[in-house]
Scaffold this active site. Sequence first.
Site, PDB file in Angstrom:
ATOM      1  CE  LYS A   1      -4.032  -1.939   2.500  1.00 52.14           C
ATOM      2  NZ  LYS A   1      -4.905  -1.579   1.745  1.00 52.14           N
TER       3      LYS A   1
ATOM      4  NE  ARG B   1     -10.600  -9.838  -2.125  1.00 49.12           N
ATOM      5  CZ  ARG B   1     -10.864  -9.134  -3.080  1.00 49.12           C
ATOM      6  NH1 ARG B   1     -11.285  -9.523  -4.159  1.00 49.12           N
ATOM      7  NH2 ARG B   1     -11.005  -7.671  -2.760  1.00 49.12           N
TER       8      ARG B   1
HETATM    9  N1  BES Z   1      -8.046  -3.587   4.455  1.00 49.57           N
HETATM   10  C1  BES Z   1      -8.390  -3.539   2.846  1.00 49.57           C
HETATM   11  C2  BES Z   1      -9.602  -2.445   2.702  1.00 49.57           C
HETATM   12  C3  BES Z   1      -9.560  -1.313   3.260  1.00 49.57           C
HETATM   13  C4  BES Z   1      -9.361  -0.264   2.794  1.00 49.57           C
HETATM   14  C5  BES Z   1     -10.295  -1.077   4.675  1.00 49.57           C
HETATM   15  C6  BES Z   1      -9.295   1.046   3.165  1.00 49.57           C
HETATM   16  C7  BES Z   1     -10.245   0.081   5.121  1.00 49.57           C
HETATM   17  C8  BES Z   1     -10.019   1.277   4.529  1.00 49.57           C
HETATM   18  C9  BES Z   1      -8.244  -4.388   2.006  1.00 49.57           C
HETATM   19  O1  BES Z   1      -7.653  -5.591   2.574  1.00 49.57           O
HETATM   20  C10 BES Z   1      -7.733  -4.024   0.863  1.00 49.57           C
HETATM   21  O2  BES Z   1      -6.530  -3.896   0.688  1.00 49.57           O
HETATM   22  N2  BES Z   1      -8.388  -4.224  -0.372  1.00 49.57           N
HETATM   23  C11 BES Z   1      -8.083  -3.702  -1.610  1.00 49.57           C
HETATM   24  C12 BES Z   1      -8.428  -4.897  -2.540  1.00 49.57           C
HETATM   25  C13 BES Z   1      -7.971  -4.646  -3.959  1.00 49.57           C
HETATM   26  C14 BES Z   1      -6.280  -5.052  -3.914  1.00 49.57           C
HETATM   27  C15 BES Z   1      -8.523  -5.783  -4.839  1.00 49.57           C
HETATM   28  C16 BES Z   1      -8.556  -2.544  -1.934  1.00 49.57           C
HETATM   29  O3  BES Z   1      -9.828  -2.423  -1.768  1.00 49.57           O
HETATM   30  O4  BES Z   1      -8.043  -1.709  -2.599  1.00 49.57           O
HETATM   31 MN    MN Z   2      -5.498  -5.527   1.922  1.00 46.74          MN
END
Ligand code: BES
Ligand code: MN
Length: 479
Positions: free
Chosen positions: A259, A333
């Site tokens: 990230k 997931r």
């Molecule tokens: N924990 C994150 C989602 C999230 C984002 C929660 C912002 C709270 C605030 C999750 O694990 C994630 O990173 N999801 C990705 C999925 C993508 C890589 C398909 C996302 O939402 O960008």
């Molecule tokens: Mn994530």
Amino acid sequence: MLFVPVFEGTDPLEDLPGLDTATGGDISRARESSEFRGRLYELFIARVTGGPYRALRLALVGAGRREDADAERLRRVAAACSYTARIRSARSAAFVVRAGLDPIRVAEIGADGMSTAEFDAGTYKSDRDTRGFPERIVIVSPAADPTALAEAVFRGRTLGASANVTRELANEPSNVLTPRVFAERVAAVATEVGLKVEVLDEQQIRALKMGMLLGVAQGSAEPPRLVVIRHDPPGAPASPVLGFIGKGITFDTGGVSIKPAEGMERMKYDMSGGAAVAGAMRALALLKAPRRVIGVIPMAENMVGGKAVRPGDVLTAASGTTVEIINTDAEGRLILGDAIWYAQELGATHLVDIATLTGACMVALGRTSSGLFGTPDAWVETVQNAGTLAGDRLWHLPLHEEYRELLKSEIADMLNSAGRWAGASTAAMFLREFVKDRPWAHLDIAGTAWAEERRAYQAKGATGVAVRTLVELGLRTHI
Ligand code: BES
Ligand code: MN
Ligand code: ZN
């Protein structure tokens, strides 16, 4: 301090005779001059100088328009009262259930909301605010039957205190709350209220062949855990058995698909779904919910490192499904898929999972409602209604069959990420693959589990969202 919610527009306060005289006419003066109009969370404090009221201070609290007074609104009004009581160092705070509202339901909501300020996020500050929470919370509901009222207040206090347990866990920094510590803390919360808990370590998780949970955890120095909490009331019917599954990522760096630095510190709350399950199980035990409930919380840390899972790797789920990793940041997931499978192995007949799953859900709905997905529609509707009664706003989003095609892999049964479009729905679609022909709902709380701004009714930080919906489902929803 006596808190009186006042509705916007005409609200003659006819159910509180003598109140104006008790304040020497301050109330009528404030209302005539429009100093106080009953606008939402507006506050007017007066000294009580005579009359039948024992309080030293009277606080009128704006409750907005009467027709908008649903569970969520009323709880927030009570929560705003609790913050005022705390800031003003009230030793005792009373909340009045106004005439015309359901005296029992609103007494419960009042006691719940009045518990909000008891949670203090300042435990790591040397100069923390030491103004205490009132020693006594009183709910005034003249129209209610006393026994039913006492029960309602107990329910409300239990809900509020349990949501605060969830908030406390979600606020913890990730160096403190590792998967192992998270498991210990949840086990302690559950044992204290007489629930049966099992904490599975990495060997036991391996024995269950949970390749997705292990795959996420393998990049971290901290081993994963899987916590199972059981509420098994004596004499409960064999079915339904509710299965609550909560995402417990104690920190989400994104892994190799890392990230951006900005805002990454927030990813300590990526275990809010798991914390919500723990809080809900606590409340269900204390309230002696009549049906069987199983809570399953997979816990891991999603890190970068020489042992971390890579894009292109193939993991094998406990269910046997193979998954090609496209993006290691789509880790929630993965751990949920294995946990959903396990909840069914343990006998859960009706499933609800709760997760800070996607940024896409936040893009769609912002911070005002959680995403709701599931099948069949009747079960989604049941969960939706429980949310409304509980004061958690849920918004139903689609699971179109076409989304499944986006998850097709060249090499494995499925991809773990379908890219950008409909990201919240494709994530839910991934989870659906692990559900074996039984009612299932998924709550995406990415946008609602954390408050970025302080409000009259809410401190900055973890919100405890979804706890009350789960309790509603376990306690009194017709299934
Ligand atoms: N924990 C994150 C989602 C999230 C984002 C929660 C912002 C709270 C605030 C999750 O694990 C994630 O990173 N999801 C990705 C999925 C993508 C890589 C398909 C996302 O939402 O960008
Ligand atoms: Mn994530
Ligand atoms: Zn995550």
